[in-house]
Design a protein around this motif. Sequence first.
Motif, PDB file in Angstrom:
ATOM      1  N   ASN A   1     -41.754  -3.801 -20.842  1.00  7.89           N
ATOM      2  CA  ASN A   1     -42.083  -2.598 -20.076  1.00  7.89           C
ATOM      3  C   ASN A   1     -41.304  -2.557 -18.765  1.00  7.89           C
ATOM      4  O   ASN A   1     -40.849  -1.486 -18.339  1.00  7.89           O
ATOM      5  CB  ASN A   1     -43.589  -2.516 -19.810  1.00  7.89           C
ATOM      6  CG  ASN A   1     -44.352  -1.945 -20.982  1.00  7.89           C
ATOM      7  OD1 ASN A   1     -43.862  -1.073 -21.689  1.00  7.89           O
ATOM      8  ND2 ASN A   1     -45.556  -2.441 -21.194  1.00  7.89           N
TER       9      ASN A   1
ATOM     10  N   LYS B   1     -44.788  -8.070 -23.684  1.00  2.00           N
ATOM     11  CA  LYS B   1     -44.993  -6.637 -23.485  1.00  2.00           C
ATOM     12  C   LYS B   1     -44.727  -6.249 -22.034  1.00  2.00           C
ATOM     13  O   LYS B   1     -44.040  -5.259 -21.758  1.00  2.00           O
ATOM     14  CB  LYS B   1     -46.416  -6.258 -23.888  1.00  2.00           C
ATOM     15  CG  LYS B   1     -46.732  -4.789 -23.767  1.00  2.00           C
ATOM     16  CD  LYS B   1     -48.150  -4.522 -24.239  1.00  2.00           C
ATOM     17  CE  LYS B   1     -48.505  -3.068 -24.092  1.00  2.00           C
ATOM     18  NZ  LYS B   1     -49.865  -2.790 -24.587  1.00  2.00           N
ATOM     19  N   LYS B   2     -45.256  -7.023 -21.094  1.00  2.00           N
ATOM     20  CA  LYS B   2     -45.032  -6.741 -19.673  1.00  2.00           C
ATOM     21  C   LYS B   2     -43.545  -6.823 -19.331  1.00  2.00           C
ATOM     22  O   LYS B   2     -43.024  -5.984 -18.596  1.00  2.00           O
ATOM     23  CB  LYS B   2     -45.817  -7.718 -18.805  1.00  2.00           C
ATOM     24  CG  LYS B   2     -47.305  -7.472 -18.788  1.00  2.00           C
ATOM     25  CD  LYS B   2     -48.005  -8.540 -17.973  1.00  2.00           C
ATOM     26  CE  LYS B   2     -49.512  -8.397 -18.050  1.00  2.00           C
ATOM     27  NZ  LYS B   2     -50.209  -9.470 -17.328  1.00  2.00           N
TER      28      LYS B   2
ATOM     29  N   GLU C   1     -43.646  -7.801 -29.474  1.00  2.00           N
ATOM     30  CA  GLU C   1     -44.944  -8.490 -29.499  1.00  2.00           C
ATOM     31  C   GLU C   1     -45.050  -9.363 -30.753  1.00  2.00           C
ATOM     32  O   GLU C   1     -45.514 -10.506 -30.678  1.00  2.00           O
ATOM     33  CB  GLU C   1     -46.090  -7.492 -29.447  1.00  2.00           C
ATOM     34  CG  GLU C   1     -46.329  -6.912 -28.072  1.00  2.00           C
ATOM     35  CD  GLU C   1     -47.467  -5.911 -28.049  1.00  2.00           C
ATOM     36  OE1 GLU C   1     -48.312  -6.024 -27.158  1.00  2.00           O
ATOM     37  OE2 GLU C   1     -47.508  -5.016 -28.926  1.00  2.00           O
TER      38      GLU C   1
ATOM     39  N   ILE D   1     -41.711  -2.265 -28.339  1.00  3.36           N
ATOM     40  CA  ILE D   1     -42.777  -3.106 -27.779  1.00  3.36           C
ATOM     41  C   ILE D   1     -43.528  -3.810 -28.897  1.00  3.36           C
ATOM     42  O   ILE D   1     -43.767  -5.018 -28.841  1.00  3.36           O
ATOM     43  CB  ILE D   1     -43.718  -2.279 -26.877  1.00  3.36           C
ATOM     44  CG1 ILE D   1     -42.973  -1.904 -25.587  1.00  3.36           C
ATOM     45  CG2 ILE D   1     -45.000  -3.047 -26.573  1.00  3.36           C
ATOM     46  CD1 ILE D   1     -43.679  -0.869 -24.738  1.00  3.36           C
ATOM     47  N   ALA D   2     -43.879  -3.080 -29.944  1.00  2.46           N
ATOM     48  CA  ALA D   2     -44.585  -3.688 -31.085  1.00  2.46           C
ATOM     49  C   ALA D   2     -43.726  -4.762 -31.740  1.00  2.46           C
ATOM     50  O   ALA D   2     -44.218  -5.844 -32.090  1.00  2.46           O
ATOM     51  CB  ALA D   2     -44.975  -2.614 -32.097  1.00  2.46           C
TER      52      ALA D   2
ATOM     53  N   GLU E   1     -48.615 -10.667 -24.595  1.00  5.82           N
ATOM     54  CA  GLU E   1     -48.879  -9.825 -23.428  1.00  5.82           C
ATOM     55  C   GLU E   1     -47.763  -9.984 -22.394  1.00  5.82           C
ATOM     56  O   GLU E   1     -47.333  -9.012 -21.778  1.00  5.82           O
ATOM     57  CB  GLU E   1     -50.239 -10.164 -22.807  1.00  5.82           C
ATOM     58  CG  GLU E   1     -50.682  -9.185 -21.740  1.00  5.82           C
ATOM     59  CD  GLU E   1     -50.807  -7.744 -22.221  1.00  5.82           C
ATOM     60  OE1 GLU E   1     -50.579  -6.841 -21.391  1.00  5.82           O
ATOM     61  OE2 GLU E   1     -51.133  -7.498 -23.391  1.00  5.82           O
TER      62      GLU E   1
END
Length: 100
Positions: free
Chosen positions: A85, A81-82, A67, A63-64, A78
């Motif tokens: 996820n 990230k969504k 991003e 995720i990092a 964001e």
Amino acid sequence: MTDIHATARAAALLKDHRDSIDRLDAILIYTLAERFIHTQAVGKLKAAHELPPSDPAREATQIARLERMAEESGLDPEFAKKFLNFVIAEVIRHHEQFQK
């Protein structure tokens, strides 16, 4: 009143943008399909070796990483990230099915 030539140019540009969007959508779908081939292989490997379906440390790292890539490319981090996820949740769901 709109210039007929300007309208024709706008229609041509619109078509070009839509053609690019369609091509990129195809790339996204085929790329996701290839990604899931690999994540399913990982899920089977984890199940065979009784490893947990989720790896929170790896997920956080990914995720990092995404991003950062999103920021570098001008994509909303964001949103990235969504999206990741959502993909991770689907991968874990597949991995859990292999555990049964």
